[in-house]
Design a protein around this motif. Sequence first.
Motif, short mmCIF file in Angstrom:
data_model
loop_
_atom_site.label_atom_id
_atom_site.label_comp_id
_atom_site.label_asym_id
_atom_site.label_seq_id
_atom_site.Cartn_x
_atom_site.Cartn_y
_atom_site.Cartn_z
N MET A 83 -3.76 6.43 13.45
CA MET A 83 -2.64 7.36 13.59
C MET A 83 -3.00 8.71 12.97
O MET A 83 -3.47 8.76 11.84
N THR A 84 -2.79 9.76 13.72
CA THR A 84 -3.14 11.10 13.22
C THR A 84 -2.11 11.56 12.20
O THR A 84 -0.92 11.65 12.51
N PRO A 85 -2.53 11.86 10.98
CA PRO A 85 -1.57 12.35 9.99
C PRO A 85 -1.17 13.80 10.27
O PRO A 85 -1.92 14.55 10.91
N THR A 86 0.00 14.16 9.78
CA THR A 86 0.49 15.53 9.87
C THR A 86 0.67 16.08 8.46
O THR A 86 1.30 15.43 7.62
N ILE A 87 0.10 17.24 8.22
CA ILE A 87 0.31 17.89 6.93
C ILE A 87 1.17 19.14 7.14
O ILE A 87 1.30 19.63 8.26
N THR A 136 2.61 18.56 2.35
CA THR A 136 3.06 17.18 2.42
C THR A 136 2.12 16.46 3.39
O THR A 136 1.29 17.10 4.06
N TYR A 137 2.27 15.16 3.47
CA TYR A 137 1.37 14.33 4.30
C TYR A 137 2.22 13.22 4.91
O TYR A 137 2.86 12.45 4.20
N GLU A 138 2.23 13.15 6.23
CA GLU A 138 2.99 12.11 6.92
C GLU A 138 2.06 11.32 7.83
O GLU A 138 1.28 11.91 8.58
N GLU A 139 2.19 10.02 7.74
CA GLU A 139 1.30 9.13 8.51
C GLU A 139 2.13 7.88 8.81
O GLU A 139 2.32 7.05 7.91
N GLY A 140 2.64 7.78 10.02
CA GLY A 140 3.53 6.65 10.33
C GLY A 140 4.75 6.71 9.43
O GLY A 140 5.39 7.75 9.31
N ASN A 141 5.03 5.61 8.74
CA ASN A 141 6.20 5.57 7.87
C ASN A 141 5.95 6.11 6.48
O ASN A 141 6.86 6.16 5.65
N LEU A 142 4.71 6.47 6.20
CA LEU A 142 4.37 6.95 4.86
C LEU A 142 4.50 8.47 4.79
O LEU A 142 3.97 9.19 5.62
N ALA A 183 0.80 -1.23 0.00
CA ALA A 183 0.00 0.00 0.00
C ALA A 183 0.83 1.28 0.00
O ALA A 183 0.56 2.20 -0.78
N ASP A 184 1.85 1.36 0.88
CA ASP A 184 2.62 2.59 0.95
C ASP A 184 3.43 2.83 -0.32
O ASP A 184 3.50 3.95 -0.83
N ALA A 185 4.04 1.77 -0.84
CA ALA A 185 4.82 1.90 -2.07
C ALA A 185 3.90 2.30 -3.23
O ALA A 185 4.27 3.08 -4.10
N ARG A 186 2.69 1.76 -3.21
CA ARG A 186 1.71 2.10 -4.25
C ARG A 186 1.34 3.59 -4.17
O ARG A 186 1.28 4.28 -5.19
N ALA A 187 1.12 4.08 -2.96
CA ALA A 187 0.78 5.50 -2.80
C ALA A 187 1.91 6.39 -3.29
O ALA A 187 1.69 7.44 -3.89
N ARG A 188 3.15 5.95 -3.05
CA ARG A 188 4.30 6.76 -3.50
C ARG A 188 4.40 6.76 -5.03
O ARG A 188 4.71 7.78 -5.64
#
Lengths: 214, 214
Positions: free
Chosen positions: B1-5, B61-67, A91-96
């Motif tokens: 998990m709360t995303p950060t933009i 940008t959008y950060e959510e865990g490792n994504l 999923a994450d690689a796909r989003a990237r």
Amino acid sequence: MTPTITAFERSPDGGKGLARDTRVRWALEEVGQPYEVRLVSFPAMKEPAHLALHPFGQIPTYEEGNLALFETGAIVFHIAQRHAGLLPKEADARARAITWMFAALSTVEPPILDLSTAKTIEAGEPWARDRLPLVVDRIRVRLGQLSARLGEADWLEGAFSAGDLLMVSVLLRLRMSGILDEYPNLAAYVARGEARPAYRRAFAAQLAINAPAG
Amino acid sequence: MTPTITAFERSPDGGKGLARDTRVRWALEEVGQPYEVRLVSFPAMKEPAHLALHPFGQIPTYEEGNLALFETGAIVFHIAQRHAGLLPKEADARARAITWMFAALSTVEPPILDLSTAKTIEAGEPWARDRLPLVVDRIRVRLGQLSARLGEADWLEGAFSAGDLLMVSVLLRLRMSGILDEYPNLAAYVARGEARPAYRRAFAAQLAINAPAG
């Protein structure tokens, strides 16, 4: 069901592969999906039958059973969703990878299209020569950033993806200008894209329609 | 998990809601996902820490865990994929809604951004006044086609979708110019978007950061 795409009856680029049907052909070739092509003339693109398929009167379109799509990015994404080979499964690689699809079309291509406009539609305007350096500099900003991100990698995000397919297609518009050669890693990246068998088949298919009869 | 933009520390539009973080805020509000915001100054946007998140040195940008994602269209799509409410569930309807996401960003927004460039970056150039009508005419071509397709419908493809969210956001850039009012159905479409509670919450949140202290 075999999808049908539309392409120019006669591409303005004379077969250089820059018309957007080449991008869709390339995606279909990457996933091994046969397709049919319906050619559309410039007058027909502005008629109601085509506008019903494509509200902005352009090519390509994509028809598959009851589904009709327009907009190259959306068509390539649809193909990538329905078949393996153009987007990672994780999923994450796909989003990237999807991020690079949007980046190619929304961030990198607009300044490149501005250069085409400056050199064609606005070529005869009194400001054409003086304005050109501004347009080219905007492209250089984006290419510099893209070059820095790509670095020595083969593709933008791990394996080749639909994001690379669109980014290479966008960058190909610059080859004639010489700007791409200022960024050797981007020039090599584009060359890697062009060397893919699927791209070569897509290019040959559009060339067969657009090349001047020998 | 709360995303950060990320968002501008100080938006160039002074809180009119045209900065692209508003689009992401709107999507998050539509699906009811709380989020955190990290503000970024213009100098910081070009520094390595931010460029690692966003290769083109922009927000959001959008950060959510490792994504970590960049590119507004990709972020909105990611939110729409992970939550119900922004894309139809049925496959063909979903593909059509995604088509409008790409159409908003790749076909409708570029000529609108050209107008911003003509009125700001190129405003002092000797060609500024003479070139402006060409730029506006290109916008009118797209708006005329979009207006014809929308007709009397509330939204572009059935229920409100991420395609409408992006199209309304793109069209909002034109309000100050008056061009949008030439197309009453598009003006009403934009007003419908702005009236949505999720949009109003997103707008208020960016305004709280950007409005001049009273």
